[in-house]
Design a protein around this motif. Structure first.
Motif, PDB file in Angstrom:
ATOM      1  N   MET A   1       0.847  -1.212   0.000  1.00  0.00           N
ATOM      2  CA  MET A   1       0.000   0.000   0.000  1.00  0.00           C
ATOM      3  C   MET A   1       0.875   1.252   0.000  1.00  0.00           C
ATOM      4  SD  MET A   1      -3.266  -0.437   2.476  1.00  0.00           S
ATOM      5  CE  MET A   1      -3.570  -2.128   2.926  1.00  0.00           C
ATOM      6  N   PRO A   2       0.488   2.285  -0.781  1.00  0.00           N
ATOM      7  CA  PRO A   2       1.304   3.496  -0.822  1.00  0.00           C
ATOM      8  C   PRO A   2       1.228   4.254   0.508  1.00  0.00           C
ATOM      9  CG  PRO A   2      -0.737   3.836  -2.010  1.00  0.00           C
ATOM     10  CD  PRO A   2      -0.725   2.391  -1.601  1.00  0.00           C
ATOM     11  N   ALA A   3       2.238   5.116   0.769  1.00  0.00           N
ATOM     12  CA  ALA A   3       2.246   5.890   2.008  1.00  0.00           C
ATOM     13  C   ALA A   3       1.339   7.114   1.910  1.00  0.00           C
ATOM     14  CB  ALA A   3       3.677   6.326   2.328  1.00  0.00           C
ATOM     15  N   ARG A   4       1.067   7.553   0.661  1.00  0.00           N
ATOM     16  CA  ARG A   4       0.253   8.757   0.475  1.00  0.00           C
ATOM     17  C   ARG A   4      -0.798   8.550  -0.605  1.00  0.00           C
ATOM     18  NH1 ARG A   4       3.734  13.420   0.649  1.00  0.00           N
ATOM     19  NH2 ARG A   4       5.366  12.953   2.147  1.00  0.00           N
ATOM     20  N   TYR A   5      -1.751   9.477  -0.651  1.00  0.00           N
ATOM     21  CA  TYR A   5      -2.744   9.466  -1.731  1.00  0.00           C
ATOM     22  C   TYR A   5      -2.073   9.920  -3.023  1.00  0.00           C
ATOM     23  CZ  TYR A   5      -6.580   8.744   1.540  1.00  0.00           C
ATOM     24  OH  TYR A   5      -7.425   8.211   2.476  1.00  0.00           O
ATOM     25  N   ALA A   6      -2.522   9.346  -4.145  1.00  0.00           N
ATOM     26  CA  ALA A   6      -2.009   9.738  -5.466  1.00  0.00           C
ATOM     27  C   ALA A   6      -2.284  11.222  -5.702  1.00  0.00           C
ATOM     28  CB  ALA A   6      -2.686   8.900  -6.547  1.00  0.00           C
ATOM     29  N   ARG A   7      -1.405  11.825  -6.540  1.00  0.00           N
ATOM     30  CA  ARG A   7      -1.489  13.273  -6.763  1.00  0.00           C
ATOM     31  C   ARG A   7      -2.889  13.729  -7.196  1.00  0.00           C
ATOM     32  NH1 ARG A   7       2.450  17.257  -7.597  1.00  0.00           N
ATOM     33  NH2 ARG A   7       4.061  15.703  -7.299  1.00  0.00           N
ATOM     34  N   ALA A   8      -3.509  12.990  -8.123  1.00  0.00           N
ATOM     35  CA  ALA A   8      -4.844  13.393  -8.614  1.00  0.00           C
ATOM     36  C   ALA A   8      -5.850  13.416  -7.460  1.00  0.00           C
ATOM     37  CB  ALA A   8      -5.318  12.434  -9.702  1.00  0.00           C
ATOM     38  N   ASP A  70      -4.722   2.561  -5.612  1.00  0.00           N
ATOM     39  CA  ASP A  70      -4.127   2.053  -4.385  1.00  0.00           C
ATOM     40  C   ASP A  70      -4.059   3.216  -3.410  1.00  0.00           C
ATOM     41  OD1 ASP A  70      -3.545  -0.537  -4.170  1.00  0.00           O
ATOM     42  OD2 ASP A  70      -1.480  -0.417  -4.891  1.00  0.00           O
ATOM     43  N   VAL A  71      -4.620   3.058  -2.216  1.00  0.00           N
ATOM     44  CA  VAL A  71      -4.616   4.178  -1.264  1.00  0.00           C
ATOM     45  C   VAL A  71      -3.908   3.755   0.025  1.00  0.00           C
ATOM     46  CG1 VAL A  71      -6.697   5.262  -2.191  1.00  0.00           C
ATOM     47  CG2 VAL A  71      -6.894   3.544  -0.386  1.00  0.00           C
ATOM     48  N   PRO A  72      -3.480   4.735   0.826  1.00  0.00           N
ATOM     49  CA  PRO A  72      -2.811   4.397   2.095  1.00  0.00           C
ATOM     50  C   PRO A  72      -3.753   3.604   3.005  1.00  0.00           C
ATOM     51  CG  PRO A  72      -2.709   6.768   1.660  1.00  0.00           C
ATOM     52  CD  PRO A  72      -3.609   6.182   0.633  1.00  0.00           C
ATOM     53  N   PRO A  73      -3.218   2.826   3.941  1.00  0.00           N
ATOM     54  CA  PRO A  73      -4.076   2.059   4.839  1.00  0.00           C
ATOM     55  C   PRO A  73      -4.937   2.972   5.706  1.00  0.00           C
ATOM     56  CG  PRO A  73      -1.788   2.009   5.582  1.00  0.00           C
ATOM     57  CD  PRO A  73      -1.777   2.651   4.236  1.00  0.00           C
ATOM     58  N   SER A  74      -6.131   2.477   6.077  1.00  0.00           N
ATOM     59  CA  SER A  74      -7.030   3.244   6.944  1.00  0.00           C
ATOM     60  C   SER A  74      -6.322   3.581   8.258  1.00  0.00           C
ATOM     61  CB  SER A  74      -8.275   2.398   7.203  1.00  0.00           C
ATOM     62  OG  SER A  74      -8.951   2.871   8.335  1.00  0.00           O
TER      63      SER A  74
END
Ligand code: HEM
Ligand code: HEM
Length: 167
Positions: A1-8, A70-74
């Protein structure tokens, strides 16, 4: 899972957040406060309807990207519930606004000068729903902003940076 939200998703979050704040403040102080008999009401409604429509489109676009990305974990169950609550209330606001506006024929009155405004919108169920959802959204946004500040200033756990543009 990525550490941050995607730029968009980050750009859309801040764009939508600004427009929702404008919609809530404008709706409360410049739309609801101005009587329908005041000539200034048409302009206030035009601005409010355009902002509301833009919010609906942008929120739908963000939701579609969000569901496929793909979003950061809750962070925790409460924040997840609050975030879906924000989506839901924004859609209820836009849906009730559009329902109310179509029931009265507001687009023709406001944008094409055909016909005139009723004395008020209070008899419409959609108006009642719009007013109640507005209060719930104001409360949830206040909680959301307070939680974001708490994470940034007290917990300093980097949650704010997940919605930041700096990579
Ligand atoms: C203006 C002050 C605001 C601040 C400081 C702020 C901050 C944040 C932060 C830091 C996150 C990321 C949380 C995480 O990583 O789990 C987030 C997520 C989110 N925010 Fe805001 N926000 C603000 C306003 C708003 C407004 C007005 C809305 C819409 C009504 C909104 C809707 C959302 C949603 C739906 C998410 C979840 C993102 C997702 O998973 O799709 N925010 N916000
Ligand atoms: C989606 C975001 C929207 C937000 C955040 C929003 C916010 C608000 C708020 C806070 C009020 C005042 C409610 C009260 O104090 O009882 C209001 C009233 C109103 N809104 Fe919205 N609104 C949105 C979308 C829309 C849309 C899309 C339309 C129409 C196409 C619309 C049409 C109206 C109308 C006709 C009123 C009633 C004004 C009156 O009674 O004088 N809104 N809105």
């Amino acid at each position: 899972m990525p550490a941050r939200y995607a730029r968009a998703l980050v750009v859309l979050h801040w764009l939508i957040a600004s427009l929702v704040l404008l919609g809530l403040i404008g709706g409360t102080f410049f739309v609801d406060e101005v009587p329908n008999s005041d000539p200034a009401k048409i302009g206030a409604l035009a601005g409010h309807m355009i902002i509301g429509g833009a919010i609906l489109v942008l929120m739908l676009v963000r939701l579609i990207i969000r569901l496929r990305a793909d979003v950061p974990p809750s962070v925790n169950a409460a924040s997840t519930a609050a975030h879906w609550g924000l989506y839901l209330l924004v859609f209820v606001m836009a849906g009730s606004g559009i329902t109310m506006s179509l029931a009265i024929g507001l687009p023709n009155i406001v944008f094409f000068g055909q016909g005139s405004l009723p004395a008020d919108f209070n008899s419409l169920t959609a108006r009642t729903v719009h007013g109640i959802a507005a209060n719930l959204l104001i409360a949830l946004v206040a909680l959301h902003v307070a939680a974001a500040i708490w994470h940034a200033a007290v917990k300093t756990d980097g949650v704010m940076a997940r919605m930041g543009l700096r990579r």
